[in-house]
Design a protein around this motif. Sequence first.
Motif, PDB file in Angstrom:
ATOM      1  N   CYS A 102       0.788  -1.120   0.016  1.00 36.49           N
ATOM      2  CA  CYS A 102      -0.435  -0.030  -0.149  1.00 36.49           C
ATOM      3  C   CYS A 102       1.225   1.405  -0.323  1.00 36.49           C
ATOM      4  CB  CYS A 102      -1.224   0.168   0.941  1.00 36.49           C
ATOM      5  SG  CYS A 102      -2.227  -1.614   1.415  1.00 36.49           S
ATOM      6  N   ARG A 104       0.054   5.619   0.210  1.00 36.35           N
ATOM      7  CA  ARG A 104      -0.923   6.292   1.374  1.00 36.35           C
ATOM      8  C   ARG A 104      -2.017   5.925   1.696  1.00 36.35           C
ATOM      9  NH1 ARG A 104       2.269   9.963   4.603  1.00 36.35           N
ATOM     10  NH2 ARG A 104       4.490  10.330   3.497  1.00 36.35           N
ATOM     11  N   ALA A 105      -2.704   5.607   0.576  1.00 41.23           N
ATOM     12  CA  ALA A 105      -4.052   5.329  -0.099  1.00 41.23           C
ATOM     13  C   ALA A 105      -5.014   4.852  -0.562  1.00 41.23           C
ATOM     14  CB  ALA A 105      -5.015   6.825   0.037  1.00 41.23           C
ATOM     15  N   LYS A 106      -4.168   3.311  -1.281  1.00 35.66           N
ATOM     16  CA  LYS A 106      -4.408   2.397  -2.379  1.00 35.66           C
ATOM     17  C   LYS A 106      -3.435   1.453  -2.399  1.00 35.66           C
ATOM     18  CE  LYS A 106      -2.301   4.618  -6.751  1.00 35.66           C
ATOM     19  NZ  LYS A 106      -1.676   5.784  -5.266  1.00 35.66           N
ATOM     20  N   SER A 193      -3.236   3.431   8.008  1.00 42.68           N
ATOM     21  CA  SER A 193      -4.071   4.687   8.589  1.00 42.68           C
ATOM     22  C   SER A 193      -5.657   3.895   8.028  1.00 42.68           C
ATOM     23  CB  SER A 193      -3.721   5.598   7.125  1.00 42.68           C
ATOM     24  OG  SER A 193      -3.260   4.930   5.832  1.00 42.68           O
ATOM     25  N   ARG A 194      -5.877   4.455   8.267  1.00 43.45           N
ATOM     26  CA  ARG A 194      -7.700   4.492   8.022  1.00 43.45           C
ATOM     27  C   ARG A 194      -7.869   4.675   6.274  1.00 43.45           C
ATOM     28  NH1 ARG A 194     -12.345   5.516   9.556  1.00 43.45           N
ATOM     29  NH2 ARG A 194     -12.088   7.213  11.123  1.00 43.45           N
ATOM     30  N   GLU A 195      -6.559   4.891   5.266  1.00 42.00           N
ATOM     31  CA  GLU A 195      -7.093   4.269   3.964  1.00 42.00           C
ATOM     32  C   GLU A 195      -6.386   4.006   3.643  1.00 42.00           C
ATOM     33  OE1 GLU A 195      -6.392   7.570   5.524  1.00 42.00           O
ATOM     34  OE2 GLU A 195      -7.502   9.027   4.987  1.00 42.00           O
ATOM     35  N   GLN A 196      -5.501   3.056   4.200  1.00 46.52           N
ATOM     36  CA  GLN A 196      -5.081   1.734   3.714  1.00 46.52           C
ATOM     37  C   GLN A 196      -6.061   0.812   4.170  1.00 46.52           C
ATOM     38  OE1 GLN A 196      -1.703   2.782   5.719  1.00 46.52           O
ATOM     39  NE2 GLN A 196       0.286   2.968   4.213  1.00 46.52           N
ATOM     40  N   LYS A 197      -6.296   0.832   5.068  1.00 47.68           N
ATOM     41  CA  LYS A 197      -7.277  -0.230   5.452  1.00 47.68           C
ATOM     42  C   LYS A 197      -7.984  -0.425   5.230  1.00 47.68           C
ATOM     43  CE  LYS A 197      -6.676  -0.680  10.561  1.00 47.68           C
ATOM     44  NZ  LYS A 197      -6.914  -1.280  12.209  1.00 47.68           N
ATOM     45  N   ASN A 198      -8.704   0.921   4.295  1.00 54.07           N
ATOM     46  CA  ASN A 198     -10.199   0.271   3.391  1.00 54.07           C
ATOM     47  C   ASN A 198      -9.661  -0.566   2.313  1.00 54.07           C
ATOM     48  OD1 ASN A 198     -11.538   1.347   5.352  1.00 54.07           O
ATOM     49  ND2 ASN A 198     -11.489   3.688   4.062  1.00 54.07           N
ATOM     50  N   ALA A 199      -8.317   0.032   1.636  1.00 54.15           N
ATOM     51  CA  ALA A 199      -7.946  -0.501   0.240  1.00 54.15           C
ATOM     52  C   ALA A 199      -7.354  -1.603   0.395  1.00 54.15           C
ATOM     53  CB  ALA A 199      -6.516   0.491  -0.379  1.00 54.15           C
ATOM     54  N   TYR A 228      -4.854   3.330  15.074  1.00 55.08           N
ATOM     55  CA  TYR A 228      -3.505   2.512  13.783  1.00 55.08           C
ATOM     56  C   TYR A 228      -2.464   2.132  14.273  1.00 55.08           C
ATOM     57  CZ  TYR A 228      -7.971   5.236  12.067  1.00 55.08           C
ATOM     58  OH  TYR A 228      -9.146   5.732  11.376  1.00 55.08           O
TER      59      TYR A 228
END
Length: 237
Positions: A102, A104-106, A193-199, A228
């Motif tokens: 991952c 930072r976001a995906k 992070s939240r974004e990484q978990k969501n990805a 996190y």
Amino acid sequence: MSETIPIVCPHCSARLNAKAALIGRRRPCPKCKNEILIAPAPAAESGSGAAQATVGAAANNGRLGSSGEGGLANQVGGVTAEGLPSHRFLIRLNRHHLYYICDRAKVFASWENNGQGWQVRAQSGMVSAVRNQHLLPQQGDFRLVEIHAEHTPEGVRLRGLTCYRLADRWALRSLARGDDEIVEKIVDHAGLSREQKNAVRAALRERFMHEVWQHAGPLAEFLGNADYHSYQVLFGS
């Protein structure tokens, strides 16, 4: 009673005790059957024997195990495998597990044991890292996410997750040199992070049917919560 030393399987993260007489020899892990080099490891704080263990910072580095054989016994605890320096966490990728990288976001890259090697994100979708080396950045903040998977007669079961921080420079260039080269770029454990978990959750939901998620409650909960700092969650059958 024979003297024993603590080690951790670098393939499946099972905490083990090995007979001191076996130091310097290789023996199969009683859990995943991969070979382990028997060597002294630093002492670690022991944990509970519960069937489910969510791990936070290094001070609470719990890992799940079961009874072993052949001079090795699984326990709960956490130490660096084979007594190596803390920057070495894996010897190679576990062929039963799934791996995502991952940014930072995906999810930027993914690997599974299907012969295709590492796949990286492009505008057209996921493509071969070997054939698209121009897509591999020289530097950045990346996480290697190991999804612990088990193949059972009932199908695939997701048994947990471990997250590692990769070196800031040149880490992803190693994806073009072979499946296992990325383990040399691990520098520490790290949270998501939240974004990484969501990805990661989106990638797993896209890959697996609902039936798999029915048996992966702790993992789904971990990927959906606001913690996190924890870098690992492992649970049993």
